[in-house]
Design a protein around this motif. Structure first.
Motif, PDB file in Angstrom:
ATOM      1  N   ALA A  16       0.875  -1.171   0.000  1.00 15.67           N
ATOM      2  CA  ALA A  16       0.000   0.000   0.000  1.00 15.67           C
ATOM      3  C   ALA A  16       0.908   1.216   0.000  1.00 15.67           C
ATOM      4  O   ALA A  16       2.034   1.151   0.485  1.00 15.67           O
ATOM      5  CB  ALA A  16      -0.884   0.011   1.232  1.00 15.67           C
ATOM      6  N   MET A  17       0.427   2.294  -0.568  1.00 16.74           N
ATOM      7  CA  MET A  17       1.297   3.453  -0.660  1.00 16.74           C
ATOM      8  C   MET A  17       0.559   4.705  -0.213  1.00 16.74           C
ATOM      9  O   MET A  17      -0.626   4.868  -0.469  1.00 16.74           O
ATOM     10  CB  MET A  17       1.770   3.601  -2.106  1.00 16.74           C
ATOM     11  N   VAL A  18       1.299   5.573   0.470  1.00 17.52           N
ATOM     12  CA  VAL A  18       0.762   6.876   0.878  1.00 17.52           C
ATOM     13  C   VAL A  18       1.608   7.937   0.185  1.00 17.52           C
ATOM     14  O   VAL A  18       2.836   7.884   0.228  1.00 17.52           O
ATOM     15  CB  VAL A  18       0.832   7.052   2.409  1.00 17.52           C
ATOM     16  N   PHE A  19       0.938   8.875  -0.460  1.00 16.92           N
ATOM     17  CA  PHE A  19       1.649   9.842  -1.298  1.00 16.92           C
ATOM     18  C   PHE A  19       1.789  11.188  -0.604  1.00 16.92           C
ATOM     19  O   PHE A  19       1.022  11.533   0.289  1.00 16.92           O
ATOM     20  CB  PHE A  19       0.894  10.032  -2.614  1.00 16.92           C
ATOM     21  N   GLN A  20       2.758  11.949  -1.092  1.00 16.08           N
ATOM     22  CA  GLN A  20       3.003  13.276  -0.528  1.00 16.08           C
ATOM     23  C   GLN A  20       1.772  14.171  -0.626  1.00 16.08           C
ATOM     24  O   GLN A  20       1.431  14.880   0.299  1.00 16.08           O
ATOM     25  CB  GLN A  20       4.187  13.923  -1.251  1.00 16.08           C
ATOM     26  N   SER A  21       1.113  14.107  -1.801  1.00 19.43           N
ATOM     27  CA  SER A  21      -0.066  14.969  -1.987  1.00 19.43           C
ATOM     28  C   SER A  21      -1.343  14.268  -1.528  1.00 19.43           C
ATOM     29  O   SER A  21      -2.426  14.706  -1.859  1.00 19.43           O
ATOM     30  CB  SER A  21      -0.199  15.339  -3.457  1.00 19.43           C
ATOM     31  N   TYR A  22      -1.206  13.156  -0.805  1.00 15.27           N
ATOM     32  CA  TYR A  22      -2.299  12.324  -0.295  1.00 15.27           C
ATOM     33  C   TYR A  22      -2.988  11.550  -1.414  1.00 15.27           C
ATOM     34  O   TYR A  22      -3.413  10.435  -1.204  1.00 15.27           O
ATOM     35  CB  TYR A  22      -3.350  13.119   0.498  1.00 15.27           C
TER      36      TYR A  22
END
Lengths: 310, 371
Positions: free
Chosen positions: B78-84
């Protein structure tokens, strides 16, 4: 210091402020006056004149006219060709808007999907937008010619018999609508391409990690919603342009056969300039304006409600 | 079980090499941060683990299974991004539910309108609702489920993004600078929440940041990536105490480590009890590895140019007398106050003096300090 002097001192700033406000107002009016004068001369004036004419029996070139009240509108209400034109215009819009939006979106997606020759494809599809409709209509007229036209000749190669597209009651409006789509979808495509560029890559990445990496899911979850504002804009623009359809009808069918491809603006032109019934034409214009304004307001409301994200 | 193994990962964009053969083993359940300056390739490395980008050479395996060429959704990450990267048109509930829906509902069941009429959908939706509500409750966003991301604050959006990542219980969490869009106070708070989440879930976290303090405070181990190379991997205090490379020494620690050229502190002066290695070109020491004295002949010294009072510490900037460098020394607030422009002497703790050669590699004392 006397009381008088004190009062005088206090009054002076107030007076100066009033003076200042007046000067500011003058400058303000001066600044808007060019726009205001132009608006009155080019927009409100003519519109008022048209509304005025719609209550008269004036004929183009006549030196006198008489007020006839709502007689023109009553005539309009009772005139089958008007209703035919109104319905045809609505059908035309109903074909051209989805056609233009769908084709524009599909072309934009295809062009953005492949990195090669992007500029070329964009330019090619944009060419019809740049061309003059009346000139292109002549070309289309030749292409749709029953015996020597390219369309029917191509059909003949496959053993099919073509029809007289523009002279057939069943196909005349459809043919004109297809030409309308051909002319407009390049513009929609350019807008969609710029919209696609604004979709953040991280959303596609997030969708891929979340399992939405198929074409259908990507479109449904990322692309189409993110294109919402652009799509609304394209729909509004296409609809208002489709509502104004005139040149292709005028050049190719003159509204015929038997009013099969009659549209509002062509009706307006015929009444006003072919039959010189200016009063009647003005009444038609008023109705047309009312419809356009109503549509614009409805669309503006709709856009504000539906497509606001951040 | 989800240990991650990277073997000789290389990546180039056109002619520009971004990753030059990175090999790294991340243990199951570990919290590892990738730290490095902007453009060092750390985000690219994370994207390669996620499957969002393909490496040009090397292998990635997750949980003992080679995943090269596998699509992101098949890697159990799963990934969480800088810009959400929340879907702006979906509510918080739908955002969190999306990964479950794409996995559990069939293509036909996902179709708008008719999908809802198909058999089986209602039951699946019910279990999805329960799980989304659990995740939301855990992250304290249960009261926001009906809102759109545009109506949330930065911190709330970050929690929703975490919820979307954890709802399907992946074995690996990848986070790409998730806190850098938050204000300083919230960032410190979210740091603690993310480490708490890690302890609670017990799965592997790979966390990319350019902020060394985030790396130091959150991670079990820190991997320093600079210029596309993995320079050192280790627990935070090891990197701080025992950097193998001058770039690592400069990356880790705030204020930055003091570096002086050997030439400025000539060998013949009795400043050091330890002998310097012949290849040593740079000497480095942490702000707390030296004390200020009265100017003494034979000791390096200079004048005070700045005082940074943090309350708990005062950092004294000293312009060295025999060079252009300025060093920063930590002093306790209860020590006698110095005034700007005052001449001071400098006594460096020889045991904590680090030596680096011309190329910036550690030399000389390395065995001694490591021991």
């Amino acid at each position: 210091m006397s009381v008088m002097a004190l009062a005088h001192r206090r009054a002076r700033p107030a007076a100066r402020r009033r003076q200042h406000q007046a000067a500011e107002a003058t400058v303000g009016w001066l600044a808007v006056s060019p726009a205001l004068i132009l608006l009155i001369c080019l927009l409100f004036g003519p519109a008022a004149a048209v509304i005025l004419f719609s209550f008269t029996d004036w004929q183009l070139g006549a030196s006198t006219f008489r007020f006839v009240g709502t007689e023109n509108f009553a005539a309009l209400w009772a005139d089958p060709p008007f209703w035919k034109a109104l319905i045809n215009t609505c059908i035309y819009v109903a074909i051209v808007v989805p056609g233009t939006v769908g084709l524009g979106l599909a072309t934009a997606l295809l062009i953005e999907a492949s990195p090669s020759l992007r500029g070329f494809y964009r330019a090619v599809h944009f060419l019809p937008v740049m061309s003059t409709m009346s000139a292109m209509a002549v070309v289309w007229g030749t292409m749709l010619h029953p015996s020597i036209g390219l369309v029917n000749r191509t059909l003949a190669v496959f053993g099919m018999t073509g029809i007289n597209w523009l002279r057939d009651e069943h196909t005349a409006l459809l043919a004109v609508a297809l030409i309308g789509i051909w002319q407009g979808f390049g513009f929609a495509m350019v807008l969609f391409v710029s919209g696609l560029k604004a979709v953040p890559q991280q959303l596609y990445d997030a969708a891929a990690v979340d399992g939405a990496d198929g074409l259908f899911d990507r479109l449904r979850i990322v692309t189409l919603p993110m294109l919402g504002p652009v799509t609304m804009f394209v729909i509004v623009l296409t609809a208002s342009r489709a509502f104004e359809v005139f040149d292709s009808v005028r050049v190719l069918t003159q509204g015929g056969p038997n009013y099969a491809s009659e549209v509002l603006l062509n009706r307006l032109y015929s009444e006003s300039f072919d039959y010189l019934r200016t009063g009647y034409g003005a009444a038609l214009t008023v109705v047309y304006l009312a419809i356009v304004i109503a549509l614009t307001i409805a669309q503006a409301r709709f856009i504000e409600r539906r497509v606001h994200y951040s | 079980m989800a240990e991650i193994e990277l073997r000789g990962i290389e990546k180039r964009y056109g002619e520009v090499p971004v990753l030059k053969g990175v090999s790294l083993k991340i243990q199951d359940g570990e919290f590892l941060t990738l730290v490095g300056p902007s453009g060092c390739g750390k985000s690219t490395l994370l994207r390669i683990i996620a499957g969002l980008e393909d490496q040009d050479a090397g292998e990635v395996s997750v949980g003992g299974r080679t995943v090269d060429g596998a699509r992101p959704k098949d890697r159990d990450v799963a990934m969480v991004f800088q810009s959400y990267a929340l879907y702006p048109h979906l509510t918080v509930f739908d955002n969190i539910a999306l990964p479950l829906r794409t996995r559990r509902l069939s293509f036909a069941q996902r179709l708008p309108l008719i999908g809802g009429l198909l058999p089986g959908r209602t039951g699946i939706e019910k279990t999805i609702r329960v799980e989304v509500e659990q995740a939301a409750a855990m992250l304290d966003v249960a009261h926001l489920l009906h809102r759109k991301p545009g109506q949330l604050s930065g911190g709330q959006r970050q929690r929703v993004a975490l919820g979307r990542a954890m709802v399907r219980h992946p074995t690996v969490f990848l986070m790409d600078e998730p806190l850098s869009n938050l204000d300083a106070k919230l960032r410190v708070q979210m740091r603690a929440e993310i480490t708490a989440l890690h302890r609670r879930l017990g799965v592997t976290f790979v966390y990319v940041t350019h902020d060394q303090s985030e790396a130091m405070t959150m991670a079990d181990r820190v991997a320093v990536v600079i210029g596309g190379e993995l320079l050192q991997v280790g627990p935070p205090d090891e990197l701080y105490r025992d950097p193998r490379d001058l770039k690592v020494a400069e990356m880790i620690g705030s204020p930055k480590i003091n570096v002086v050229a050997r030439g400025h502190w000539a060998d013949d002066r009795p400043i050091l009890s330890a002998a310097l290695a012949p290849q040593t070109k740079h000497l480095a020491f942490r702000p707390e590895a030296a004390v200020l004295t009265t100017p003494t002949a034979g000791l390096p010294g200079g004048t005070v140019t700045d005082l940074e009072n943090l309350g708990s510490d005062i950092f004294v900037h000293v312009a060295l007398r025999d060079g252009s460098e300025t060093v920063v020394i930590r002093t306790a607030p209860d020590e006698p106050r110095l005034s700007l422009g005052r001449a001071v002497g400098l006594k460096v703790d020889a045991a904590r003096l680090l030596q680096f050669d011309e190329a910036g590699r550690r030399c000389g004392d390395i065995e001694q300090v490591a021991a």
